[in-house]
Design a protein around this motif. Structure first.
Motif, PDB file in Angstrom:
ATOM      1  N   UNK A 173       0.842  -1.192   0.000  1.00 18.71           N
ATOM      2  CA  UNK A 173       0.000   0.000   0.000  1.00 18.71           C
ATOM      3  C   UNK A 173       0.879   1.244   0.000  1.00 18.71           C
ATOM      4  N   UNK A 174       0.550   2.213  -0.856  1.00 18.49           N
ATOM      5  CA  UNK A 174       1.377   3.398  -1.005  1.00 18.49           C
ATOM      6  C   UNK A 174       1.309   4.257   0.256  1.00 18.49           C
ATOM      7  N   UNK A 175       2.487   4.626   0.741  1.00 18.20           N
ATOM      8  CA  UNK A 175       2.605   5.563   1.861  1.00 18.20           C
ATOM      9  C   UNK A 175       3.420   6.755   1.389  1.00 18.20           C
ATOM     10  N   UNK A 176       3.189   7.908   1.986  1.00 21.66           N
ATOM     11  CA  UNK A 176       3.956   9.096   1.628  1.00 21.66           C
ATOM     12  C   UNK A 176       5.421   8.890   1.971  1.00 21.66           C
ATOM     13  N   UNK A 177       6.301   9.687   1.336  1.00 26.21           N
ATOM     14  CA  UNK A 177       7.740   9.536   1.521  1.00 26.21           C
ATOM     15  C   UNK A 177       8.100   9.664   2.995  1.00 26.21           C
ATOM     16  N   UNK A 178       8.943   8.749   3.434  1.00 27.50           N
ATOM     17  CA  UNK A 178       9.349   8.752   4.838  1.00 27.50           C
ATOM     18  C   UNK A 178       8.521   7.833   5.708  1.00 27.50           C
ATOM     19  N   UNK A 179       7.565   7.083   5.068  1.00 22.48           N
ATOM     20  CA  UNK A 179       6.727   6.156   5.821  1.00 22.48           C
ATOM     21  C   UNK A 179       6.650   4.816   5.089  1.00 22.48           C
ATOM     22  N   UNK A 180       6.292   3.778   5.824  1.00 25.64           N
ATOM     23  CA  UNK A 180       6.093   2.445   5.253  1.00 25.64           C
ATOM     24  C   UNK A 180       4.807   1.856   5.812  1.00 25.64           C
ATOM     25  N   UNK A 181       4.257   0.833   5.113  1.00 23.36           N
ATOM     26  CA  UNK A 181       2.998   0.214   5.553  1.00 23.36           C
ATOM     27  C   UNK A 181       3.296  -1.040   6.354  1.00 23.36           C
ATOM     28  N   UNK A 182       2.794  -1.091   7.573  1.00 26.97           N
ATOM     29  CA  UNK A 182       3.089  -2.222   8.465  1.00 26.97           C
ATOM     30  C   UNK A 182       2.049  -3.330   8.388  1.00 26.97           C
ATOM     31  N   UNK A 183       1.158  -3.261   7.409  1.00 28.57           N
ATOM     32  CA  UNK A 183       0.088  -4.251   7.270  1.00 28.57           C
ATOM     33  C   UNK A 183      -1.253  -3.713   7.721  1.00 28.57           C
ATOM     34  N   UNK A 184      -1.224  -2.647   8.495  1.00 34.51           N
ATOM     35  CA  UNK A 184      -2.462  -2.026   8.971  1.00 34.51           C
ATOM     36  C   UNK A 184      -2.528  -0.543   8.647  1.00 34.51           C
ATOM     37  N   UNK A 185      -1.367   0.137   8.792  1.00 32.99           N
ATOM     38  CA  UNK A 185      -1.319   1.580   8.571  1.00 32.99           C
ATOM     39  C   UNK A 185       0.105   1.983   8.192  1.00 32.99           C
ATOM     40  N   UNK A 186       0.261   3.264   7.816  1.00 30.37           N
ATOM     41  CA  UNK A 186       1.576   3.791   7.462  1.00 30.37           C
ATOM     42  C   UNK A 186       2.289   4.290   8.716  1.00 30.37           C
TER      43      UNK A 186
END
Length: 501
Positions: free
Chosen positions: A357-370
């Motif tokens: 799932x696409x997250x804004x720069x500086x974030x990653x998706x942990x399976x539930x949220x960014x």
């Protein structure tokens, strides 16, 4: 002169003349239409007496079902054919009677169908515009004649359709109260030639015409083809069988040909018939385009739709055998294997070969949220300093980690056009370096000496004086006269002796 009469289709008895009727169009309302009565009488003279008829009355199904407007009610009955009573046991059907009790506000809106265990669907009752009766049907009998020689035992499916007419201004539901089956047929195969059934003596029905002129099949007495059943044949070929042992298909001229297995492009349908697959199918389970099992050359099988296509669509990839279009993992729009994505579906971004799932720069998706990346990561694929993809300003990517300065044995690469900088490993000959290759060393490993950016072998590598190794000096003479191999001279003229050229 031949007389044509209209004959209904509800004949009784298993007679060879009716074998051809299975392949002609039959109307549920009008039977076969016009038929040649004289030809039928002539053929009847050659009939073989059929086995004794058995009548099997199955138990009544009294499970009440509601018949709602614009709907279909289905009821399934598992028949045994009275297998527990030898005097009533029916294995091979002649015809079937259905006894039904229904209550309904306008019975003309009802149509009734019966499907045999072999899949033959017969219409017992059609809609009737002018049947306004509110009495329904009380123990009414409906007969079907479309199941000749089929097996009696198995699941029989009764369907009742309620289609309200414009004359019906209310939609009160009806009720299927009960229904039962009466099976007519034999316990012995009626088409098998048996000597214990007496044959009807043949007589000429018309003094004007010899029936043998039209029916010369009895003249053949030679062997039948191996694909003919015991019923017999009227010639030696597989297209002369009266009945097939295994399967048959129809040629372009509509000739029936008996075969051991259905040929390519055909499937085994009911009653031994091989029917054609959809044009692009090599093998199939039915005639529709979504019933293919394998495809003809130049086509690939879509494993989801079971259809044959020329190119795999988005979300599919061609398997290693180049036969089947297999589905990519659910997040891939385009892939080269199930888990190797090259493009993601909308809303997802590509991380390596996987889509997340696409997250804004500086974030990653942990399976539930960014969630935020490590403070040193500009972009990342997960938590921690080891999951960085690119580094923030003031940090450099070095072997998958973000560092504030390049480690020993690495140099800062300025050649990339990206705003993200990386530390790259020095050449293997260097201990430290300032750039790519073996001529940008800034320090050398033990046992090597640095000479103008190059690490060379030696412990002491310095010529005696500047003049000694200059052009025309002592060390140049040593090298030109091949005296560098002498240990003493090599040490005195180390730089000159080890210099290339």
């Amino acid at each position: 002169m031949k007389v044509f009469i209209k004959v209904p289709i509800f004949f009784t008895g298993f007679h060879p003349i009716f074998a051809f009727c299975l392949y002609l169009a039959v109307s549920h309302l009008y039977g076969f239409g016009l038929m040649d009565a004289e030809a039928m009488v002539i053929e009847a003279e050659k009939w073989t007496t059929v086995p004794q008829q058995h009548v099997c009355v199955e138990n009544t199904d009294r499970q009440i079902k509601t018949i709602r407007p614009d709907s279909v009610v289905r009821s399934i009955y598992k028949a045994t054919g009275c297998s527990d009573n030898s005097n009533r046991h029916v294995i091979y059907l002649e015809h079937v009677v259905v006894r039904i009790t229904i209550t309904h506000p306008r019975r003309g809106d009802l149509s009734i169908y019966l499907t045999s265990p072999s899949g033959t669907r017969s219409q017992l009752l059609a809609n009737r515009l002018f049947d306004h009766s509110m009495e329904g049907f009380k123990n009414w009998e409906f007969m079907t004649t479309h199941s000749w020689s089929e097996k009696a035992a198995g699941d029989w499916i009764l369907e009742i359709c309620d289609t309200p007419s414009q004359l019906r201004n209310f939609k009160t539901p009806g009720k299927l109260k009960e229904w039962s089956l009466v099976l007519y047929g034999t316990s012995i195969q009626p088409y098998s030639p048996r000597n214990d059934f007496p044959k009807v003596e043949r007589v000429n029905s018309s003094p004007l015409e010899d029936p043998t002129e039209d029916y010369g099949t009895d003249d053949y007495s030679g062997p039948c083809n191996a694909e003919c059943s015991k019923v017999g044949c009227d010639g030696p070929g597989p297209d002369h069988c009266t009945d097939c042992l295994h399967h048959y298909y129809k040629s372009k001229n509509n000739t029936r040909i008996c075969v051991s297995t259905c040929p390519p492009g055909h499937y085994n349908a009911d009653k031994k018939r091989c029917k054609k697959c959809s044009p692009n199918c090599e093998t199939c389970v039915g005639s529709h385009s979504d019933q293919c099992m394998t495809c003809k050359s130049g086509y690939y099988l879509n494993e989801v739709t079971n259809s044959c296509i020329t190119n795999c669509p988005d979300g599919f990839y061609l398997d290693k055998n180049k036969i089947v279009c297999r589905k990519c993992s659910e997040n891939c729009k385009i892939c080269v294997d199930f888990q190797i994505c090259t493009e993601c579906t909308r809303g997802l971004s590509l991380h390596g070969t996987k889509c997340a799932i696409y997250c804004e720069e500086g974030k990653y998706h942990n399976g539930r949220e960014c969630e935020p990346c490590h403070h040193s990561c500009a972009t990342c694929a997960g938590a921690g300093v080891d999951a960085c993809i690119n580094c923030t300003q003031g940090y450099f990517m070095e072997d998958g980690r973000c560092v504030q300065s390049c480690s020993s044995g690495y140099y800062l690469d300025h050649s990339t056009e990206s705003r993200y900088k990386t530390c790259k490993r020095c050449d293997a000959s260097c201990l430290d370096c300032s750039g790519q290759g073996d001529r940008n060393c800034t320090s050398c490993p033990s046992g090597f000496n640095l000479d103008t950016g190059v690490c060379i072998v030696g412990t002491i590598c310095k010529d005696a004086t500047e003049e000694s190794w200059a052009e025309g000096g002592f060390c140049m003479l040593v090298k030109k006269n091949n005296l560098c191999q002498r240990k003493v001279l090599q040490q005195l003229c180390c730089r000159t002796c080890t210099h290339k050229g």
